[in-house]
Scaffold this motif. Structure first.
Motif, mmCIF file in Angstrom:
data_model
loop_
_atom_site.group_PDB
_atom_site.id
_atom_site.type_symbol
_atom_site.label_atom_id
_atom_site.label_comp_id
_atom_site.label_asym_id
_atom_site.label_seq_id
_atom_site.Cartn_x
_atom_site.Cartn_y
_atom_site.Cartn_z
ATOM 1 N N PHE A 6 0.463 -1.298 0.017
ATOM 2 C CA PHE A 6 0.018 -0.081 0.169
ATOM 3 C C PHE A 6 0.855 1.322 -0.208
ATOM 4 N N ASN A 7 0.365 2.630 -0.237
ATOM 5 C CA ASN A 7 1.062 3.654 -0.183
ATOM 6 C C ASN A 7 1.379 4.013 1.140
ATOM 7 N N ASN A 8 0.538 3.778 2.025
ATOM 8 C CA ASN A 8 0.905 4.208 3.419
ATOM 9 C C ASN A 8 0.288 3.519 4.559
ATOM 10 N N TYR A 9 0.468 4.059 5.850
ATOM 11 C CA TYR A 9 -0.171 3.063 6.873
ATOM 12 C C TYR A 9 -1.471 3.074 6.863
ATOM 13 N N VAL A 10 -2.035 4.187 6.551
ATOM 14 C CA VAL A 10 -3.583 4.367 6.786
ATOM 15 C C VAL A 10 -4.292 3.255 5.576
ATOM 16 N N GLU A 11 -3.848 3.091 4.485
ATOM 17 C CA GLU A 11 -4.332 2.334 3.427
ATOM 18 C C GLU A 11 -4.043 0.660 4.087
ATOM 19 N N SER A 12 -2.996 0.485 4.532
ATOM 20 C CA SER A 12 -2.855 -0.811 5.378
ATOM 21 C C SER A 12 -3.570 -1.182 6.333
ATOM 22 N N GLU A 13 -3.997 -0.149 7.164
ATOM 23 C CA GLU A 13 -5.012 -0.261 8.263
ATOM 24 C C GLU A 13 -6.353 -0.533 7.682
ATOM 25 N N LYS A 14 -6.809 0.165 6.701
ATOM 26 C CA LYS A 14 -8.128 -0.100 6.070
ATOM 27 C C LYS A 14 -8.270 -1.330 5.520
ATOM 28 N N PHE A 15 -7.310 -1.843 4.899
ATOM 29 C CA PHE A 15 -7.179 -3.161 4.370
ATOM 30 C C PHE A 15 -7.420 -4.187 5.462
ATOM 31 N N VAL A 16 -6.618 -4.064 6.632
ATOM 32 C CA VAL A 16 -6.572 -5.065 7.466
ATOM 33 C C VAL A 16 -8.045 -4.995 8.363
ATOM 34 N N MET A 17 -8.744 -3.910 8.299
ATOM 35 C CA MET A 17 -9.945 -3.767 9.100
ATOM 36 C C MET A 17 -11.036 -4.420 8.033
ATOM 37 N N SER A 18 -10.918 -4.215 6.787
ATOM 38 C CA SER A 18 -11.771 -4.828 6.034
ATOM 39 C C SER A 18 -11.699 -6.454 5.999
ATOM 40 N N VAL A 19 -10.385 -6.784 5.970
ATOM 41 C CA VAL A 19 -10.148 -8.374 6.155
ATOM 42 C C VAL A 19 -10.755 -8.975 7.428
ATOM 43 N N GLY A 20 -10.604 -8.163 8.569
ATOM 44 C CA GLY A 20 -11.300 -8.643 9.660
ATOM 45 C C GLY A 20 -12.700 -8.684 9.746
ATOM 46 N N LYS A 21 -13.456 -7.847 9.056
ATOM 47 C CA LYS A 21 -14.947 -8.115 8.738
ATOM 48 C C LYS A 21 -15.217 -9.050 7.932
ATOM 49 N N ILE A 22 -14.535 -9.632 6.870
ATOM 50 C CA ILE A 22 -14.803 -10.644 6.134
ATOM 51 C C ILE A 22 -14.501 -11.708 7.111
ATOM 52 N N ALA A 23 -13.461 -11.882 7.757
ATOM 53 C CA ALA A 23 -13.168 -13.083 8.801
ATOM 54 C C ALA A 23 -14.381 -13.473 9.605
#
Length: 65
Positions: A6-23
């Motif tokens: 990702f381009n920065n920390y915030v994008e990484s964090e948003k991705f991880v939060m999305s993965v968490g919702k799916i999980a």
């Protein structure tokens, strides 16, 4: 195991939060490591010490994010 960039920390964090919702929806929880500009997702079924069909379903849903 798959690495995402990702381009920065915030994008990484948003991705991880999305993965968490799916999980949570799937009731199947991957190992996640993330930081500035990256995330690593490792999926396996611990009970069988390998991969199950649900692992591939989860991986496909994560790839769609």
């Amino acid at each position: 195991e798959k690495n995402f960039k990702f381009n920065n920390y915030v994008e990484s964090e948003k991705f991880v939060m999305s993965v968490g919702k799916i999980a949570e929806t799937e009731g199947h929880h991957p190992d996640i490591i993330f930081g500035w500009g990256y995330a690593k997702i490792k999926i396996s079924t611990h009970a069988i010490k390998g991969l199950a069909e649900s692992d591939f379903v989860l991986a496909a849903k994560i790839d769609k994010i």
